[in-house]
Every structure is written in C-alpha cells, then in structure tokens.
Design an enzyme around this catalytic site. Structure first.
Site, PDB file in Angstrom:
ATOM      1  N   ASP A  89       1.351   7.230   1.809  1.00 37.74           N
ATOM      2  CA  ASP A  89       1.567   7.915   0.540  1.00 37.74           C
ATOM      3  C   ASP A  89       0.251   8.459  -0.005  1.00 37.74           C
ATOM      4  OD1 ASP A  89       4.318   7.391   0.521  1.00 37.74           O
ATOM      5  OD2 ASP A  89       3.987   5.392  -0.307  1.00 37.74           O
TER       6      ASP A  89
ATOM      7  N   HIS B 155       3.607  11.586   5.810  1.00 36.04           N
ATOM      8  CA  HIS B 155       4.115  11.056   4.549  1.00 36.04           C
ATOM      9  C   HIS B 155       5.269  10.071   4.732  1.00 36.04           C
ATOM     10  CE1 HIS B 155       4.216  10.682   0.371  1.00 36.04           C
ATOM     11  NE2 HIS B 155       4.260  11.945  -0.012  1.00 36.04           N
TER      12      HIS B 155
END
Length: 438
Positions: free
Chosen positions: A414, A410
């Site tokens: 995304d 992450h």
C-alpha cells in the site's frame, strides 16, 4: 576408444529446455577441455556450453534451431584411450550440473516431449511476445492448430502465469463447445487480429523484426502490467553528501582498483538496508498467497549496446559491504554487455533497481519485474537552489538533488508502506558515512 556424452545442462531454476542457436564445432573437429562447443538460448539468457573433456567431436545429435530438454545428450566426443566410467562421471559432474530427463508416462503417450524435435518451424519458434511454453504445451497447441496469438491470450495457472497442460485442455473443451453451440458465431477476436495485415504507411517506412531478446522483454512487460496494479510514489533526495564524497575518491579508486566508483552500488546498499527495515516490500505474489523472501537479491537493469535490457542480480546484497557490492556491480555490468552472464546470475531477484539518471532522465515509472512486487528508480542528479534548514534559520543553497521513486504492486504493498520505504532510503542516502574506506 572411449566416448563422452555432453548433455544439455541445468540452466537455472524453472528452465526446462534450451534452443541450440549455433554450433561452434563441426564433427571431426578437435576440442580442448573447457573449450566452447555450442551456443544455446533460453527464455532468460544466452550462453555457451564448454566441453568438460578433451577429444574429437564425434557426433552432433541436434541441429541449430532445435529445442532440447534439460538432461538430453546433445553431442558425443571421442576422448581416445581407455578411462574408467567412474572417473569420467565425476569429471562431468564437476563441469555440468544435470537434472533427470523427462520421464514419459502413459498420460504423456499422446503428447510426448520427444516429438518436439520433429515439429514444424512454426512451433519450434513458438515464443510469441516472449511468453514461455513447455514442450508439452507446444506440442498440444500444434496438434490442435492453435495459433501463436491465440495461445498468447489463454490464461495460465502455472508459475509466472505460464500455461499448464490442464489449462490448455480446459481451453480446448470450452473452445470446442463454443463452436458447437454457436456454429454461425464470428471468429475469435484473436483470430481477427491475426488476420489483419501489417502494412507500412509510407514507402520510406522500414519494418524491423524484433530480435529474440526484444520479444522476451516485450512479453514480460505486457504480462507484468496485466498482472500487477502499478502505483508509483516519488520523493526528493539531497545527494550532495554522496556526490562530494564520490568526487573526492573516484580518481584514486580507479587508479588503485581499476574500477569506476559509480552511484549504483550506493543505491543498492540503501535498498538492502531499507528492505531490512521494511521486509514486506521484499515479496512475491502466488495467487492468494504472499511469499516473503528471506534473501535480499537486488536486480539492476543494465542497458546493452543494442538497446536491449538485461537484469543481473546482486545476491544477498545486505550481507555485503560497499566494496563487495561495487565489485559485483562492475563485474556483472561488464559481462552483461559482453553477453557472458550465466543463467543463475539473472534469476532469483527479489526487488529491482533501474538507474534512469544514466541517460539524463529526471524521473520515471518503471514496470515491475515479475514476480517481484517493487522496483526502485533513480533519476538524474541535478544542481539547483533548495531551501535548507540551518541552526541560524532557513537558507537557499545550491544542492545536488535527485528524484527517487518506487513502483509497487498494489495488491500487496500500500501507499503507506511504499512511502515509508522510500523515506528510509532517503535517510540512508542523505546520512551516508563519508568516513568509510573502500
């Protein structure tokens, strides 16, 4: 009489040393050209070193268990007769790719790599948790009485979190200051942990020592979770089209090509196509920089007979047709289970695939294979009733369904990008060309 020197060959990017695990030939034994002389192990793979020449093993320069730097001479072979040095050199280069040995400088006088061969067994086997340490770092740690567990908890600034010489020297400075400032302070937490005895809870319990590969996997997985914030997204795929096509061709393909027609090559093909559409999934992280890989090299997790795991890599998967991918998949999987992979065949991956469905698992959240940023997981394909849109309206049909997931880093990927990538894979799998020939 003429002698030939066998050296520790270059074993892949970032590998600077290897451990001699077993000599296959004794001094005085005859050796044929291309016959294996010894077995070696690195933090990535085990392999054998063949002799580029025919002759008699004159001398073994290292013992089993010794850690040897790349480029070091490890054995001398009497090849008999006279031969020109130039011919022998070209013959050797055809068999073994060499790198320059480590050159000593005044800066390394205190911590010479060569001193590693006389170190105690504790430091010779210093791969606690599977983390890689250079000979220089091992030597410093040994001299400063740094325990394996303490070394494991020192942050590293090198490639893949490795500890550099400067990291260790900086740690030693702060370690020394802490002792001087608070002389009555309790021991470090790592020392407390190392002092806790490992006890069995029952007389019937069995304590099993991790083998070397399991230690490497353990350390690699722990560091991955510590490095990357993991997020997993899931989608469903209707695999009916592919299952029907495979059922129609698998028997004939096995008879004609001598290979099984599995689902894995189809998944790798879909990954490669999807990466071309969303290339920012095919990245690695280096500090505050993002490395966007040009090549699409898909690693595939292969379960070994001893329940360990290895990840050979399909290089340039987007440049191969389905048959080319299938051939590579079968070849690498077969040689992985026979422990015959070459070091370069398990390095260079940019994104990975794990097939959880092989063992009946419906879905999973795999750990990212560092330094990659994403890993794809495919679950078991199951028949179940599904609502399907048809020209005449919705209908309930029996379809072959599968759960597909992506676990991503992450820091650089995304949810939107992960979801778009997954849905593109769904598109390629559900619209698979059933008219293609393989």
């Amino acid at each position: 009489m003429s002698n030939f020197e066998i050296v520790m060959p270059k074993l892949g990017e970032s590998i600077i040393e290897a451990t001699i695990t077993r000599w296959l030939k004794k001094e005085g034994d005859s050796i044929k050209e291309d016959e294996s002389v010894l077995e070696i192990a690195t933090d990535k793979v085990d392999s054998e070193i063949p002799s580029p020449v025919e002759g008699v093993l004159l001398e073994r320069l290292f013992k089993e268990g010794d850690v040897v730097a790349i480029g070091k001479v490890i054995a001398i072979i009497d090849i008999g007769g006279e031969s020109e040095a130039g011919n022998e050199k070209s013959k050797a280069e055809a068999k073994v790719e060499l790198v320059e040995p480590v050159k000593e400088t005044p800066e390394l006088d205190r911590w010479r790599v060569g001193d590693l061969k006389v170190m105690e067994p504790l430091m010779d086997n210093l791969q606690f948790g599977g983390r890689f340490y250079s000979p220089l770092v091992k030597n410093i740690a040994k001299q400063e009485n740094i325990s394996k567990l303490e070394l494991e908890h020192i942050p590293g600034s090198g490639n893949e979190g490795r500890i550099t010489k400067q990291d260790l020297l900086n740690y030693l400075k702060s370690r020394g200051k802490a002792v001087k400032i608070v002389s009555s302070s309790p021991p470090p937490y790592s020392q407390i942990l190392s002092d806790i005895p490992f006890k069995s809870q029952s007389r019937e319990d069995q304590i099993i020592e991790m083998d070397r590969i399991r230690q490497l996997i353990s350390g690699h997985m722990v560091r991955s979770v510590q490095t990357s914030p993991h997020v997993t997204s899931f989608v469903e795929v209707d695999m009916t089209r592919i299952v029907t096509w495979r059922d129609q061709h698998k028997d004939e393909f096995l008879k004609r090509q001598g290979m099984k027609l599995t689902f894995t090559p189809l998944f790798i093909e879909a990954i490669a196509k999807s990466v071309r559409d969303y290339p920012t999934v095919n990245v690695s992280v280096d500090g505050n920089r993002i490395l966007l890989h040009k090549n699409i090299n898909v690693g595939m997790a292969v379960s070994l007979p001893n329940f360990n795991l290895i990840v050979p890599v399909i290089k340039n998967a987007d440049q191969k047709n389905l048959f080319g991918i299938l051939r590579d998949v079968n070849d690498l999987a077969e040689r992985a289970r026979a422990s015959k992979l070459k070091p370069d065949e398990i390095t260079g991956g940019t994104i990975s695939l794990t097939n959880l469905g092989s063992f009946g698992t419906l879905a999973g959240t795999p750990i990212i294979n560092q330094p990659q940023a994403a890993i794809i997981a495919v679950g078991a394909i199951k028949k179940r009733p599904v609502v399907v849109e048809t020209p005449s309206g919705d209908a309930i049909m029996i379809r072959h369904m599968m759960i597909l997931s992506i676990t991503f880093d992450h820091r650089v990927i995304d949810g939107a990008l992960g979801g778009q990538f997954l849905n593109k894979m769904v598109f390629y799998l559900e619209n698979f060309d059933t008219n293609q020939n393989i």
